[in-house]
Design a protein around this motif. Structure first.
Motif, PDB file in Angstrom:
ATOM      1  N   PHE A   9     -52.684  27.574 -61.580  1.00 45.76           N
ATOM      2  CA  PHE A   9     -53.187  28.002 -60.428  1.00 45.76           C
ATOM      3  C   PHE A   9     -52.721  27.179 -59.037  1.00 45.76           C
ATOM      4  O   PHE A   9     -52.587  26.138 -59.263  1.00 45.76           O
ATOM      5  CB  PHE A   9     -55.016  27.929 -60.626  1.00 45.76           C
ATOM      6  N   GLY A  10     -53.266  27.656 -57.984  1.00 45.47           N
ATOM      7  CA  GLY A  10     -53.233  27.106 -56.728  1.00 45.47           C
ATOM      8  C   GLY A  10     -51.752  26.883 -56.320  1.00 45.47           C
ATOM      9  O   GLY A  10     -51.038  27.795 -56.772  1.00 45.47           O
ATOM     10  N   LYS A  11     -51.457  25.722 -55.794  1.00 48.17           N
ATOM     11  CA  LYS A  11     -50.040  25.748 -54.932  1.00 48.17           C
ATOM     12  C   LYS A  11     -48.770  25.773 -55.952  1.00 48.17           C
ATOM     13  O   LYS A  11     -47.931  26.301 -55.316  1.00 48.17           O
ATOM     14  CB  LYS A  11     -50.163  24.223 -54.575  1.00 48.17           C
ATOM     15  N   ARG A  35     -50.373  17.264 -61.699  1.00 52.67           N
ATOM     16  CA  ARG A  35     -50.543  17.072 -60.247  1.00 52.67           C
ATOM     17  C   ARG A  35     -51.686  16.028 -59.938  1.00 52.67           C
ATOM     18  O   ARG A  35     -51.704  15.293 -58.787  1.00 52.67           O
ATOM     19  CB  ARG A  35     -51.045  18.458 -59.751  1.00 52.67           C
TER      20      ARG A  35
ATOM     21  N   TRP B  53     -55.138  22.460 -52.780  1.00 55.70           N
ATOM     22  CA  TRP B  53     -55.160  22.730 -54.415  1.00 55.70           C
ATOM     23  C   TRP B  53     -55.535  24.130 -54.864  1.00 55.70           C
ATOM     24  O   TRP B  53     -54.715  24.755 -55.814  1.00 55.70           O
ATOM     25  CB  TRP B  53     -55.495  21.567 -55.414  1.00 55.70           C
ATOM     26  N   SER B  54     -56.574  24.818 -54.291  1.00 55.27           N
ATOM     27  CA  SER B  54     -56.936  25.993 -54.700  1.00 55.27           C
ATOM     28  C   SER B  54     -56.411  27.069 -53.854  1.00 55.27           C
ATOM     29  O   SER B  54     -56.362  28.077 -54.223  1.00 55.27           O
ATOM     30  CB  SER B  54     -58.577  25.837 -54.482  1.00 55.27           C
ATOM     31  N   ASP B  55     -55.633  26.581 -52.835  1.00 53.32           N
ATOM     32  CA  ASP B  55     -54.685  27.764 -52.094  1.00 53.32           C
ATOM     33  C   ASP B  55     -55.588  28.515 -51.301  1.00 53.32           C
ATOM     34  O   ASP B  55     -55.283  29.876 -51.327  1.00 53.32           O
ATOM     35  CB  ASP B  55     -53.554  28.505 -52.960  1.00 53.32           C
ATOM     36  N   GLU B  57     -58.571  29.629 -52.393  1.00 53.29           N
ATOM     37  CA  GLU B  57     -59.434  30.288 -53.274  1.00 53.29           C
ATOM     38  C   GLU B  57     -60.846  29.850 -53.179  1.00 53.29           C
ATOM     39  O   GLU B  57     -61.762  30.372 -53.505  1.00 53.29           O
ATOM     40  CB  GLU B  57     -58.942  30.328 -54.771  1.00 53.29           C
TER      41      GLU B  57
END
Lengths: 111, 430
Positions: A9-11, A35, B53-55, B57
């Protein structure tokens, strides 16, 4: 959202191709763990390893080069610098994970 | 828009949806909302990393009473005028614009764990999904201490300037008296570093250090602890050799009271008068943690270092990071930043229905500390350590061999100190 073993998930979703290529040797690893542990370098080496000033950038480093550098510092007979002591704080596997993570980031990301 | 209980909850997803995120990523609809209390090193880092990190979200609202943050890190250099408070002042613009953190200036007064509610001074009671408490420290009250006359200068800003001005005005060969609080306290090397800086200021000003005067100023260090608590080799050498005629170090001195008008501190080792008195009281977590029940019988909040969630089961989805938490790791801005990343990762996992307790993650929970201490006007030492999670004990422990301190103070270390702090400030606030 559930994560698979390679895409997470995420970046990290942004560059799955880069990830898949670079983690072929560690296909089942949780990249968010890598990470998380790599982010502990950012206090001195900048967010995502893009440092300010004279400290070395880590983002975009070749995994082997960065890991070998850390292994060398960890192996110093008489640790004297900050990084000699920092390197002693991590297992060999953790060093490999840190180096693997930074190798997935673009080299010029701090510009 | 005035903040009311209703629009506080409503405005968060609304503003988060309109964000432009870094990296060209499309702003996602928030899946979770995190409220962060405190805009220091811990709070700003967790807010930034949750967003990054959650982009996008996870929506983040940071609540901080002040309009900016003055870093305690490097603030001893305000005393010798190497830096000004403005050099160490950080706004919240980058968190807002680059990362889409919503920042609200209000003061949190109380947390109701079972109801998942938070009382703010201006907005009243509001609800939270997850709450990260990063509110730093609060001083114990010492009978007689008036902070205007006897500054602590242990929370940077006006107090730092106050102490600088008092040192500036004191006689060149006068007496400076300072106290070191009982551990654990914020910034273990900090008080000893301060003693060196003041000894350097007065030693230069009086001409004692360059030999042009034979009358030494005095710096009396009254330590509530049985010995020097950090960089013992460095500070023992600095106290005994470099400033041997200036610094007098007295351990096991518990402060009992202060006479703020006559500048006298009464301790278990006797009473000491000075031309300037700098009393740093013992401290614990902020009052909001204590009145809400997060600290229990302790001065700090007990948390699980895998997540930084409170171990008090009445406080589901409440996390405590930075100086307020009680894991036993050193209390510093660098460490607060380190803990914030572990906490952010855990909150993101939880929001995605993932466990923070996978074997792989438990084997890789680390934090680290690195800091530089100015010893003279242009030389510094350093201290570093790595901590790692031990699944057998459920606690963070110092990794053998990782604890190190500089063999000597140097101008190279002094220059590195600015690179270190520049990177740490950027990783936290920018």
């Amino acid at each position: 959202m559930r994560v698979s073993s390679t895409i997470t998930f995420g970046k990290l979703l942004i560059a799955p191709a880069v990830l898949i290529l670079s983690i072929h040797s560690a296909i089942a690893e949780d990249q968010t763990v890598n990470r998380m542990i790599a982010s502990q370098c950012a206090q001195c080496h900048g967010t995502n390893g893009y440092a300010r000033g004279s400290y070395p950038d880590l983002g975009g480093d070749e995994a082997k080069d960065l890991a070998d550098h850390l292994y060398d510092m960890k192996g110093e007979d008489r640790p004297s610098g900050i990084m000699d002591h920092q390197a002693l704080g991590y297992t060999d596997d953790q060093i490999r994970r840190i180096a693997q993570y930074y190798s997935t980031l673009p080299e010029n990301g701090g510009d | 828009m005035p903040l009311t209980r209703r629009n506080f909850i409503q405005m968060v997803p609304a503003s988060a949806a309109a964000l432009t995120l870094t990296g060209g990523a499309k702003a996602a609809e928030p899946i979770h909302h995190v409220t962060v209390l405190g805009g220091g090193f811990a709070g700003c880092t967790v807010a930034k990393y949750l967003r990054m990190w959650s982009d996008g979200e996870i929506a983040v609202t940071l609540i901080e009473p002040n309009s900016n943050h003055v870093s305690c890190i490097m603030s001893n250099l305000i005393l010798n005028k190497r830096l000004k408070t403005t050099d160490l002042t950080f706004e919240y613009n980058d968190l807002q614009v680059k990362y889409g953190v919503e920042v609200i200036h209000d003061r949190a007064l109380r947390i109701r764990g079972p109801q998942k509610q938070l009382r703010l001074k201006e907005a009243g009671w509001v609800s939270y999904d997850s709450l990260v408490v990063a509110t730093g420290i609060q001083f114990d009250k010492i009978p007689g201490q008036d902070f205007r006359k006897v500054p602590h200068a242990w929370i940077a800003g006006g107090q730092s300037n106050n102490l600088r001005n008092k040192i500036n005005r004191m006689p060149d060969t006068g007496t400076f008296v300072m106290t070191v609080p009982k551990a654990p306290y914020r910034c273990p090397p900090g008080p000893y570093e301060r003693a060196c800086i003041v000894a350097d200021i007065l030693g230069r000003r009086s001409g004692y250090l360059d030999g042009s005067s034979s009358v030494a100023p005095r710096v009396i260090v009254l330590d509530a602890n049985p010995g020097i608590m950090a960089e013992k080799g460095t500070f023992t050498s600095a106290f005994n050799d470099l400033y041997g005629d200036i610094i007098e170090y007295i351990p096991n001195a518990q402060v009992e009271s202060v006479d703020s008008d006559n500048l006298i501190v009464n301790t278990s080792q006797g009473s000491f008068a000075g031309d300037v008195l700098n009393v740093i009281p013992t401290h614990g977590a902020q009052n909001i943690l204590r009145v809400s029940g997060l600290t229990g019988d302790s001065r700090w909040a007990d948390v699980d270092p895998v997540t930084y969630a409170s171990t008090n089961t009445l406080f589901q989805d409440v996390y405590v990071i930075g100086d307020a938490q009680g894991t036993g790791q050193p209390k510093s801005g660098h460490m607060a930043n380190a803990q914030a990343k572990i906490c952010a990762d855990s909150i993101i996992r939880t929001a995605h229905g993932l466990s923070s307790y996978t074997e792989e993650r438990l084997q890789n929970i680390t934090t680290n500390s690195a800091c530089f201490s100015p010893i003279t006007y242009d030389q510094a030492s350093w201290l570093t350590a790595v901590y790692s999670y031990n699944p057998d004990t459920g606690s963070m422990g110092l990794v053998p061999g990782s604890l190190g301190e500089a063999h000597n103070w140097s101008s190279r270390n002094f220059n590195d100190m600015f690179t270190w702090s520049d990177n740490l400030f950027a990783d936290t606030f920018k």
